[in-house]
Design a protein around this motif. Structure first.
Motif, short mmCIF file in Angstrom:
data_model
loop_
_atom_site.label_atom_id
_atom_site.label_comp_id
_atom_site.label_asym_id
_atom_site.label_seq_id
_atom_site.Cartn_x
_atom_site.Cartn_y
_atom_site.Cartn_z
N LEU A 168 0.90 -1.16 0.00
CA LEU A 168 0.00 0.00 0.00
C LEU A 168 0.93 1.20 0.00
O LEU A 168 1.70 1.38 0.96
N THR B 235 -4.58 1.13 13.06
CA THR B 235 -4.76 0.07 12.05
C THR B 235 -4.56 -1.31 12.67
O THR B 235 -3.58 -1.56 13.36
N ARG C 234 -4.73 -14.39 -1.12
CA ARG C 234 -5.41 -13.12 -1.41
C ARG C 234 -6.93 -13.31 -1.35
O ARG C 234 -7.65 -12.46 -0.83
N ALA D 216 -12.53 -9.40 4.00
CA ALA D 216 -12.76 -7.95 3.92
C ALA D 216 -14.25 -7.65 3.81
O ALA D 216 -14.73 -6.62 4.32
N ASN E 257 -13.12 0.97 6.55
CA ASN E 257 -12.21 0.92 5.38
C ASN E 257 -11.21 -0.20 5.56
O ASN E 257 -10.67 -0.39 6.66
N THR E 258 -10.93 -0.92 4.48
CA THR E 258 -9.95 -2.01 4.55
C THR E 258 -9.03 -1.96 3.33
O THR E 258 -9.37 -1.34 2.32
N SER E 259 -7.89 -2.61 3.40
CA SER E 259 -7.02 -2.81 2.24
C SER E 259 -6.47 -4.22 2.31
O SER E 259 -6.09 -4.68 3.39
N GLU F 104 -9.56 -11.26 0.85
CA GLU F 104 -10.63 -10.48 0.22
C GLU F 104 -12.00 -10.92 0.73
O GLU F 104 -12.89 -10.09 0.94
N VAL G 134 -3.35 -6.38 1.14
CA VAL G 134 -1.98 -6.07 0.69
C VAL G 134 -1.09 -7.31 0.82
O VAL G 134 -1.42 -8.25 1.55
N HIS H 133 -8.84 -0.23 8.81
CA HIS H 133 -8.49 1.14 9.21
C HIS H 133 -9.66 1.81 9.93
O HIS H 133 -10.48 2.46 9.29
N ARG I 82 -2.30 7.47 -0.43
CA ARG I 82 -3.09 6.23 -0.40
C ARG I 82 -3.06 5.62 0.99
O ARG I 82 -3.96 4.91 1.39
#
Ligand code: C5P
Length: 294
Positions: free
Chosen positions: A39, A256, A264, A271, A278-280, A268, A282, A171, A93
């Protein structure tokens, strides 16, 4: 305007963070395992006479001398008597003040880029010393990858990367001051004395992590302090574990939170269970600063 190459400045998480003791300079001696992740903020540098200016696509971030990017540029300009200036364009970002070292990563990318633009020929050792003046995480952000860090976090040692995993970063929309966490009366440093450089606890955690045992290795001494004030973070950790992560924890001084996943797809899928935050998703990166294009 001609620009230098585009730089990517990657975020970090701490897979392990122990506080050993308070130092005479007010900082704490740490033992930590840093991992840089995919990220990243994007920075572009345009030569201009004299002035240092910053343009950022996130209006929550000040463009003045309180910004670490501007401070990094000013540090090089004053320390080395540089008469040239620079205009910096920053695309944000990495969430701000999130325990992901976003500001430190941007400062590290600025040191690397301006070392090139202003032809300063500074070694990595010199950049590390300058970086530490800006923040404890800047030295790590200059190199990135998987590193064991001690003292304030700037004394960095190579580690075998743990097995390939994916991380789900969560986040929460909270503000946590790193300084407040380190000065909290709730913080109880371990007091453990290093032997030949590192404590026994750290050696054990490092070995476990290198063997892929995230659940046995991961630890963050600051969690107790931050969770006491924000119990919702403890709930997020529980939710990450229930969502199928191998292990979960807080990065740095938070807020965080992250979970470790084998693929992955699994990250996902998990998520989707955090549609309220909010999520990412990575993966680990091998470097802290990446020069993208000429
Ligand atoms: O170095 P940095 O600016 O990121 O540190 C922010 C604050 O976190 C410091 O003012 C200090 O209170 C605390 N800190 C610490 N020991 C460290 C790193 C940070 O006490 N190793």
């Amino acid at each position: 305007m001609t620009s230098l190459p585009v730089y990517l400045a990657y975020a970090k998480i701490n897979l392990y963070l122990e506080v050993l003791n308070k130092r005479r300079d007010g900082y704490h001696n740490l033992e930590t395992i840093f991992q840089s992740v995919s990220l990243g903020d994007r920075l572009e540098f345009f030569p201009q006479p004299e002035k240092i200016t910053l343009e950022c696509d996130n209006e929550d971030l000040a463009g003045d001398a309180s910004n670490l990017v501007v401070r990094a540029a000013q540090l090089l300009q004053t320390r080395f008597g540089v008469s040239q200036g620079v205009h910096i364009r920053l695309s944000k970002r990495i969430p701000i003040a999130a325990g992901l070292a976003g500001g430190s990563a941007d400062a590290a990318a600025t040191l690397v880029a301006l070392n090139q633009l202003w032809d300063l020929k500074l070694t990595l050792y010199r950049l590390t010393t300058l970086g530490l003046e800006l923040g404890s995480d800047v030295p790590f952000c200059l190199v990135g990858g998987t590193k064991a860090g001690r003292l304030r976090g700037q004394d960095l040692h190579a580690m075998h990367s743990p097995v390939a995993v994916w991380y789900l970063l969560v986040h929460p929309n909270l503000h946590v001051s790193t300084r407040d966490v380190f000065t909290s009366p709730l913080l109880r440093p371990s007091g453990e004395i290093p032997f030949a450089g590192w404590t026994c606890s750290f050696r054990k955690a490092r070995r476990r992590l290198e063997d892929g045992d995230f659940a046995g290795a991961m630890f963050n001494r600051l969690e107790y302090v931050v969770f006491s004030k924000h119990p919702e973070l403890a709930s997020i950790k529980e939710r990450l574990l229930r969502a199928g992560s191998i292990a979960a924890g807080m990065s740095g001084s938070g807020p965080t939170m992250f979970g470790v996943f084998r693929s992955r797809e699994e990250a996902e899928k998990a998520a989707h269970m955090f549609s309220d935050i909010n999520t990412s998703v990575v993966c680990p990166t091998l470097v802290g600063v990446n020069c993208l294009e000429g």
